[in-house]
Design a protein around this motif. Structure first.
Motif, PDB file in Angstrom:
ATOM      1  N   ALA A   1      -0.990   0.969   4.883  1.00 45.02           N
ATOM      2  CA  ALA A   1      -0.445   2.312   4.685  1.00 45.02           C
ATOM      3  C   ALA A   1      -0.082   2.540   3.222  1.00 45.02           C
ATOM      4  O   ALA A   1       0.533   1.677   2.580  1.00 45.02           O
ATOM      5  N   ASP A   2      -0.501   3.700   2.705  1.00 43.54           N
ATOM      6  CA  ASP A   2      -0.233   4.139   1.333  1.00 43.54           C
ATOM      7  C   ASP A   2      -0.868   3.259   0.255  1.00 43.54           C
ATOM      8  O   ASP A   2      -0.529   3.373  -0.920  1.00 43.54           O
ATOM      9  N   SER A   3      -1.773   2.371   0.650  1.00 43.63           N
ATOM     10  CA  SER A   3      -2.464   1.571  -0.374  1.00 43.63           C
ATOM     11  C   SER A   3      -3.728   2.317  -0.803  1.00 43.63           C
ATOM     12  O   SER A   3      -4.168   3.253  -0.145  1.00 43.63           O
ATOM     13  N   LYS A   4      -4.323   1.885  -1.930  1.00 42.44           N
ATOM     14  CA  LYS A   4      -5.590   2.478  -2.390  1.00 42.44           C
ATOM     15  C   LYS A   4      -6.736   1.773  -1.669  1.00 42.44           C
ATOM     16  O   LYS A   4      -6.842   0.544  -1.683  1.00 42.44           O
ATOM     17  N   VAL A   5      -7.588   2.570  -1.004  1.00 42.79           N
ATOM     18  CA  VAL A   5      -8.657   1.987  -0.198  1.00 42.79           C
ATOM     19  C   VAL A   5     -10.011   2.367  -0.795  1.00 42.79           C
ATOM     20  O   VAL A   5     -10.316   3.551  -0.932  1.00 42.79           O
ATOM     21  N   PRO A   6     -10.843   1.384  -1.195  1.00 41.78           N
ATOM     22  CA  PRO A   6     -12.172   1.706  -1.712  1.00 41.78           C
ATOM     23  C   PRO A   6     -13.099   2.121  -0.565  1.00 41.78           C
ATOM     24  O   PRO A   6     -13.123   1.477   0.484  1.00 41.78           O
ATOM     25  N   LEU A   7     -13.837   3.211  -0.785  1.00 39.40           N
ATOM     26  CA  LEU A   7     -14.725   3.699   0.275  1.00 39.40           C
ATOM     27  C   LEU A   7     -16.171   3.273   0.026  1.00 39.40           C
ATOM     28  O   LEU A   7     -16.544   2.888  -1.083  1.00 39.40           O
ATOM     29  N   ALA A   8     -16.968   3.388   1.082  1.00 38.74           N
ATOM     30  CA  ALA A   8     -18.367   2.938   1.018  1.00 38.74           C
ATOM     31  C   ALA A   8     -19.153   3.664  -0.070  1.00 38.74           C
ATOM     32  O   ALA A   8     -20.001   3.079  -0.738  1.00 38.74           O
ATOM     33  N   GLY A   9     -18.873   4.961  -0.312  1.00 36.37           N
ATOM     34  CA  GLY A   9     -19.629   5.742  -1.280  1.00 36.37           C
ATOM     35  C   GLY A   9     -19.287   5.417  -2.730  1.00 36.37           C
ATOM     36  O   GLY A   9     -19.915   5.928  -3.639  1.00 36.37           O
ATOM     37  N   GLY A  10     -18.268   4.597  -2.976  1.00 39.06           N
ATOM     38  CA  GLY A  10     -17.868   4.276  -4.348  1.00 39.06           C
ATOM     39  C   GLY A  10     -16.548   4.919  -4.727  1.00 39.06           C
ATOM     40  O   GLY A  10     -15.880   4.481  -5.648  1.00 39.06           O
ATOM     41  N   LYS A  11     -16.181   5.990  -4.010  1.00 35.82           N
ATOM     42  CA  LYS A  11     -14.883   6.624  -4.279  1.00 35.82           C
ATOM     43  C   LYS A  11     -13.763   5.783  -3.666  1.00 35.82           C
ATOM     44  O   LYS A  11     -14.019   4.768  -3.025  1.00 35.82           O
ATOM     45  N   SER A  12     -12.538   6.236  -3.846  1.00 32.09           N
ATOM     46  CA  SER A  12     -11.446   5.574  -3.133  1.00 32.09           C
ATOM     47  C   SER A  12     -10.440   6.628  -2.693  1.00 32.09           C
ATOM     48  O   SER A  12     -10.471   7.774  -3.147  1.00 32.09           O
ATOM     49  N   VAL A  13      -9.572   6.216  -1.758  1.00 35.99           N
ATOM     50  CA  VAL A  13      -8.667   7.181  -1.149  1.00 35.99           C
ATOM     51  C   VAL A  13      -7.335   6.478  -0.886  1.00 35.99           C
ATOM     52  O   VAL A  13      -7.300   5.250  -0.748  1.00 35.99           O
ATOM     53  N   THR A  14      -6.263   7.250  -0.864  1.00 35.80           N
ATOM     54  CA  THR A  14      -4.967   6.664  -0.515  1.00 35.80           C
ATOM     55  C   THR A  14      -4.794   6.719   1.004  1.00 35.80           C
ATOM     56  O   THR A  14      -5.035   7.763   1.614  1.00 35.80           O
ATOM     57  N   ALA A  15      -4.415   5.589   1.591  1.00 40.94           N
ATOM     58  CA  ALA A  15      -4.299   5.524   3.051  1.00 40.94           C
ATOM     59  C   ALA A  15      -2.989   6.161   3.504  1.00 40.94           C
ATOM     60  O   ALA A  15      -2.104   5.505   4.057  1.00 40.94           O
ATOM     61  N   ASP A  16      -2.895   7.478   3.282  1.00 42.98           N
ATOM     62  CA  ASP A  16      -1.699   8.188   3.735  1.00 42.98           C
ATOM     63  C   ASP A  16      -1.857   8.551   5.221  1.00 42.98           C
ATOM     64  O   ASP A  16      -2.858   8.208   5.841  1.00 42.98           O
ATOM     65  N   LYS A  17      -0.868   9.254   5.737  1.00 44.09           N
ATOM     66  CA  LYS A  17      -0.883   9.584   7.151  1.00 44.09           C
ATOM     67  C   LYS A  17      -2.162  10.348   7.529  1.00 44.09           C
ATOM     68  O   LYS A  17      -2.815  10.052   8.533  1.00 44.09           O
ATOM     69  N   ALA A  18      -2.544  11.323   6.674  1.00 43.68           N
ATOM     70  CA  ALA A  18      -3.723  12.143   6.982  1.00 43.68           C
ATOM     71  C   ALA A  18      -4.976  11.271   7.085  1.00 43.68           C
ATOM     72  O   ALA A  18      -5.802  11.451   7.990  1.00 43.68           O
ATOM     73  N   TYR A  19      -5.094  10.292   6.166  1.00 38.75           N
ATOM     74  CA  TYR A  19      -6.278   9.426   6.199  1.00 38.75           C
ATOM     75  C   TYR A  19      -6.278   8.539   7.454  1.00 38.75           C
ATOM     76  O   TYR A  19      -7.311   8.350   8.096  1.00 38.75           O
ATOM     77  N   LEU A  20      -5.110   8.019   7.797  1.00 38.25           N
ATOM     78  CA  LEU A  20      -5.025   7.147   8.977  1.00 38.25           C
ATOM     79  C   LEU A  20      -5.366   7.941  10.249  1.00 38.25           C
ATOM     80  O   LEU A  20      -6.105   7.471  11.110  1.00 38.25           O
ATOM     81  N   VAL A  21      -4.826   9.157  10.334  1.00 40.52           N
ATOM     82  CA  VAL A  21      -5.119   9.997  11.508  1.00 40.52           C
ATOM     83  C   VAL A  21      -6.618  10.280  11.581  1.00 40.52           C
ATOM     84  O   VAL A  21      -7.253  10.110  12.626  1.00 40.52           O
ATOM     85  N   SER A  22      -7.208  10.670  10.441  1.00 38.47           N
ATOM     86  CA  SER A  22      -8.634  11.013  10.463  1.00 38.47           C
ATOM     87  C   SER A  22      -9.491   9.783  10.763  1.00 38.47           C
ATOM     88  O   SER A  22     -10.554   9.878  11.355  1.00 38.47           O
ATOM     89  N   SER A  23      -9.011   8.589  10.373  1.00 32.19           N
ATOM     90  CA  SER A  23      -9.779   7.374  10.644  1.00 32.19           C
ATOM     91  C   SER A  23      -9.787   7.017  12.129  1.00 32.19           C
ATOM     92  O   SER A  23     -10.667   6.315  12.612  1.00 32.19           O
ATOM     93  N   ILE A  24      -8.760   7.503  12.853  1.00 27.68           N
ATOM     94  CA  ILE A  24      -8.722   7.253  14.301  1.00 27.68           C
ATOM     95  C   ILE A  24      -9.587   8.288  15.032  1.00 27.68           C
ATOM     96  O   ILE A  24     -10.329   7.953  15.958  1.00 27.68           O
TER      97      ILE A  24
END
Ligand code: CUA
Length: 333
Positions: free
Chosen positions: A271-294
């Protein structure tokens, strides 16, 4: 005539020996429900019949092999037998009567096993790849362990989220398929307190063998106490609720909570860490990202992990359940 008599005696002796062996072979687990008594009566009839038929075939076979074998110096053919009407009538009529008798006993047993008790405890069972979920509408609780009060009938109304599963607790004897798009019913009256396991008895995919759940039969007082705890943890603590859901839906098969990498990313410090994505970008694992990942697991896949492995839980979890799971993941920061 002498041979018939000897064979008859040998068949009787063999029948008793085979039955004795089968009866003491420990074929059955504990008889832990009212329904099990009727099923076992049916089994007993079959075991007796099996013992007799096995003896009838094997004794005659070996008797003939030994007694009527070719003697030394014998060169002629055996007796030419064309048929025996009496024998054919006997071996047609007797099996028909046995089958009719078994049909009667089977129908009687089915009637007893399906008896409906109006005061039965209602439990809604949902099976999915690969989890069991038990909802108690009378108490508004949902869990992955089936708690049952002793000596009270439970009415299991069962459905599947995906493929065909099958509810089976060997100690209760009865078994029922769970079919997607249908509701099937099973009635069980547990008679012995203790821990049992519900197993899935229908091949349902890679983890079919691990699709097990705890079934605990307790007395009424302990059952009421359990209901109270379930109700309080369910309402008060979203993290605990999230943890329950995580176990219930088997999330931990792919996601560890201790930093080790399984099929999916670990949840430790996620949670709230910087997560590298497959496309080369990265995203912060905030609540919105965790919800969308589920809900949409294949939208932003973490770098180094395969896509299309995790199913979407959009139709499985409601909003509060998703939030509870996110709260649990956030608690692992
Ligand atoms: Cu579910 Cu096998």
């Amino acid at each position: 005539m002498k041979h018939f008599l000897i064979v008859a005696v040998l068949v009787i002796i063999s029948t008793f020996l085979v039955y004795f062996g089968l009866a003491h072979a420990g074929l059955f687990p504990a008889q832990a429900s009212t329904q099990a008594v009727y099923i076992d009566q049916l089994f007993q009839i079959h075991i007796k019949l099996i013992s007799f038929l096995f003896s009838l075939i094997v004794v005659i076979l070996f008797y003939s092999l030994i007694v009527f074998r070719k003697k030394k110096g014998e060169t002629g053919d055996g007796a030419y037998i064309t048929g025996n009407t009496n024998l054919e009538i006997i071996w047609t009529v007797i099996p028909i009567m046995i089958v009719i008798y078994l049909a009667y006993v089977g129908a009687y047993t089915l009637g007893e096993v399906r008896q409906i008790d109006q005061s039965a405890l209602q439990v809604k069972v949902t099976a999915g790849q690969w989890y069991w979920q038990f909802a108690y509408p009378d108490y508004s609780i949902s869990t992955n362990e089936l708690y049952l009060p002793l000596n009270r009938q439970v009415d299991l109304q069962m459905t599947s989220k995906d493929v065909i599963h099958s509810f089976w607790v060997p100690e209760f004897r009865v078994k029922q398929d769970i079919v997607p798009g249908q509701t099937t019913e099973l009635r069980i009256t547990p008679t012995i307190a203790g821990d049992y396991k519900v197993r899935c008895a229908e091949l349902c995919g890679a983890s079919h063998a691990y699709m097990e759940g705890l079934v605990r039969v307790v007395n009424q007082v302990d059952f009421d106490a359990w209901v109270k705890t379930q109700q309080s943890t369910a309402v008060q603590d979203p993290v605990l609720r999230g943890q329950q859901l995580v176990n219930q839906y088997g999330c931990t098969t792919c996601h560890s909570q201790d930093g080790s990498q399984k099929i999916g990313p670990t949840w430790l410090h996620l949670a709230d860490s910087k997560v590298p994505l497959a496309g080369g970008k990265s995203v912060t694992a905030d609540k919105a990202y965790l919800v969308s990942s589920i809900l949409e697991p294949n939208l932003d896949v973490v770098k180094g992990f395969p896509s299309s492995v995790m199913p979407s839980f959009k139709d499985t979890l409601d909003q509060t359940q998703v939030e509870a799971i996110v709260a649990f993941i956030q608690s692992l920061k």
